[in-house]
Design a protein around this motif. Structure first.
Motif, short mmCIF file in Angstrom:
data_model
loop_
_atom_site.label_atom_id
_atom_site.label_comp_id
_atom_site.label_asym_id
_atom_site.label_seq_id
_atom_site.Cartn_x
_atom_site.Cartn_y
_atom_site.Cartn_z
N LYS A 1 -38.69 39.02 32.46
CA LYS A 1 -39.35 40.31 32.22
C LYS A 1 -39.56 41.06 33.54
O LYS A 1 -39.36 42.27 33.62
N PHE B 1 -52.72 28.26 33.24
CA PHE B 1 -51.68 27.41 32.63
C PHE B 1 -51.40 26.21 33.53
O PHE B 1 -51.18 25.11 33.07
N TYR C 1 -40.70 33.04 23.11
CA TYR C 1 -42.13 32.84 23.39
C TYR C 1 -42.91 32.60 22.09
O TYR C 1 -43.77 31.73 22.01
N LEU D 1 -39.40 26.81 31.56
CA LEU D 1 -39.49 27.83 30.50
C LEU D 1 -40.48 28.93 30.88
O LEU D 1 -40.24 30.12 30.60
N ILE D 2 -41.57 28.57 31.53
CA ILE D 2 -42.54 29.60 31.97
C ILE D 2 -41.87 30.49 33.02
O ILE D 2 -41.97 31.72 32.98
N ARG E 1 -42.26 29.12 21.09
CA ARG E 1 -42.95 28.16 21.98
C ARG E 1 -44.42 28.08 21.63
O ARG E 1 -45.04 27.01 21.67
N SER F 1 -39.42 32.83 31.34
CA SER F 1 -40.13 33.81 30.52
C SER F 1 -40.71 34.93 31.40
O SER F 1 -40.50 36.12 31.15
N ILE F 2 -41.43 34.53 32.44
CA ILE F 2 -42.07 35.53 33.29
C ILE F 2 -41.02 36.31 34.08
O ILE F 2 -41.03 37.54 34.12
N1 URA Z 1 -46.65 34.29 30.58
C1 URA Z 1 -45.41 34.58 30.09
O1 URA Z 1 -45.00 35.73 30.02
N2 URA Z 1 -44.65 33.56 29.70
C2 URA Z 1 -45.04 32.26 29.76
O2 URA Z 1 -44.27 31.40 29.39
C3 URA Z 1 -46.32 31.98 30.26
C4 URA Z 1 -47.11 33.02 30.66
#
Ligand code: URA
Length: 439
Positions: A190, A210, A168, A182-183, A171, A186-187
């Motif tokens: 987690k 976004f 992140y 990728l978003i 990026r 990433s989200i």
């Molecule tokens: N929130 C995130 O945790 N990751 C992203 O890529 C965008 C928003």
């Protein structure tokens, strides 16, 4: 195991040739390895993903590999464990309202949240505006609080999906944030690592989000649901409007105050009803009854004051002053304020939430780089919203800041952010679409 060549991965992704599951696993392992893949190669690969995309299978594999790059939490609690995530917006204090409602209804919510960046706000910054409040919770304290109070809100620890942390950051500085795969990775890496069985995703769409249009937001929702399904989690995604700020307040302490007002019973507002709807959706996901029963339970938690009680308990457990829930004037107060009037007669036909978010940053409520500090008292209170009628001297909003010069700067931006039209605009629902993985 095949020999891994990062350069080969970059070539394949650039040419639209899917990487194998093994290549993706090796790539993610290389992100956090003692001798990591160099940033220049990772950046080149991230850009290749942005330009050429990824298949659904690659996205799911990347998500799982990033989930597994650190601790994956497992919960052993006597009730459903649920999580809610917003993709980021302006004025979005939903977590502060929804989590205590859910906890009051018997759901456990271990929440890992982030700080705001750019024009969007973050739950951690909002809560830290409460005097004494700490979001740095050690794992055993986090667990104990979730067990005893039903929810805790902590800063994302470095041990949770560390590959995402590294990617992140890259990026962010290589213009490779706005890739839907990728978003998603990433989200969801987690969210899956946090260990909830039920995940409610609030996918914001519009100028302050976004995802600027419904097509992209629906694609992000589809990919995130597929990742949840692959990990056997129950997930619902709601696409919600971010072409206007959520609620009437933007700014950290101001948003805490607005959340307290809803929890104290002011739940007929658009924000209140939005949070009740999402809370009911979450309760229904965990099998707490029919849609109508869940809505009633969520509403009762507000009317009977049990949700506000949970919020006060959570604040006290995290070192904050719970008296703010009875007396929000204990929250930080700004030194300077100024009211903007409409200056013309008509209807509010547009509120550019990205511009309003940027104006709140100018007032001190946000940060443009991670190192900036914020003013917890700064922000904006709207007095009129999309679709409202205004006359020349109707108050449109009040700005709050530490210095008059900040008010001057933000005023110009805010005047441009609000469109007043001669005709009444068509109503716009806050919830645009709902998707689900099913049971
Ligand atoms: N929130 C995130 O945790 N990751 C992203 O890529 C965008 C928003």
């Amino acid at each position: 195991m095949a020999v891994f060549h990062m350069r080969e991965c970059i070539r394949k992704t650039k040419q639209g040739i899917p990487l194998t599951a093994e290549e993706i696993r090796q790539l993610v392992a290389g992100v956090t390895a003692a001798e990591p893949i160099p940033d220049y190669q990772l950046s080149a690969w991230l850009m290749a993903v942005c330009l050429s995309g990824m298949t659904d299978a690659e996205t799911a594999e990347l998500t799982m590999a990033m989930r597994d790059s650190g601790t994956v939490m497992h919960w052993d609690l006597p009730g459903a464990v649920a999580d809610k995530h917003s993709t980021g917006g302006v004025g979005d204090k939903t977590t502060l309202i929804l989590a205590p409602i859910a906890a009051a209804c018997g759901i456990y919510m271990p929440k890992m949240s982030g700080r705001g960046l750019g024009h969007t706000g973050g739950t951690i910054d909002k809560l830290e505006s409460i005097p004494g409040f700490s979001t740095a919770l050690a794992p055993d304290r986090f667990l104990k609080q979730v067990r005893e109070i039903g929810f805790a809100v902590a800063m994302q620890t470095g041990d949770l999906a560390p590959a995402d942390k590294k990617l992140y950051a890259l990026r962010d500085v290589t213009e490779t944030v706005d890739s839907i795969p990728l978003i998603c990775a990433s989200i969801m890496s987690k969210k899956l690592a946090t260990g909830a069985d039920h995940i409610l995703l609030d996918v914001k769409v519009g100028s302050g989000a976004f995802m600027k249009n419904d097509t992209d937001a629906a694609e992000l929702a589809r990919l995130m649901l597929a990742a949840a399904k692959a990990d056997r989690r129950h997930c619902t995604a709601v696409l919600t409007d971010m072409d206007r700020p959520l609620g009437m307040c933007i700014g950290n302490a101001l948003e805490v105050r607005e959340a307290i007002e809803v929890l104290a019973g002011d739940s007929d507002s658009e924000l209140g009803q939005f949070c009740i709807t999402l809370a009911a959706e979450l309760l229904a996901m965990t099998g707490m009854g029919s849609a109508a029963q869940c809505r009633e339970a969520a509403q009762n938690a507000v009317t009977e004051g049990t949700a506000l009680e949970r919020f006060a308990q959570m604040i006290a457990a995290q070192g904050g002053d719970p008296r703010v829930t009875e007396d929000p004037s204990r929250l930080p107060q700004a030194r300077c304020s100024r009211i903007l009037t409409a200056g013309q007669r008509g209807w509010i036909a547009g509120m550019d939430s990205e511009q309003i978010g940027r104006a709140s940053v100018l007032l001190g409520a946000g940060r443009m780089t991670k190192a900036d500090s914020i003013d917890p008292a700064a922000g904006i209170v709207l007095h009129a919203k999309y679709g409202d009628a205004v006359s020349d001297d109707s108050p449109l909003l009040t700005m709050y800041a530490a210095k008059e010069s900040q008010l001057d700067e933000a005023e110009q931006m805010l005047r441009q952010a609000v469109t007043i039209a001669e005709a009444q605009p068509a109503p716009r629902p806050l919830i645009r679409q709902t998707y689900s993985t099913g049971e």
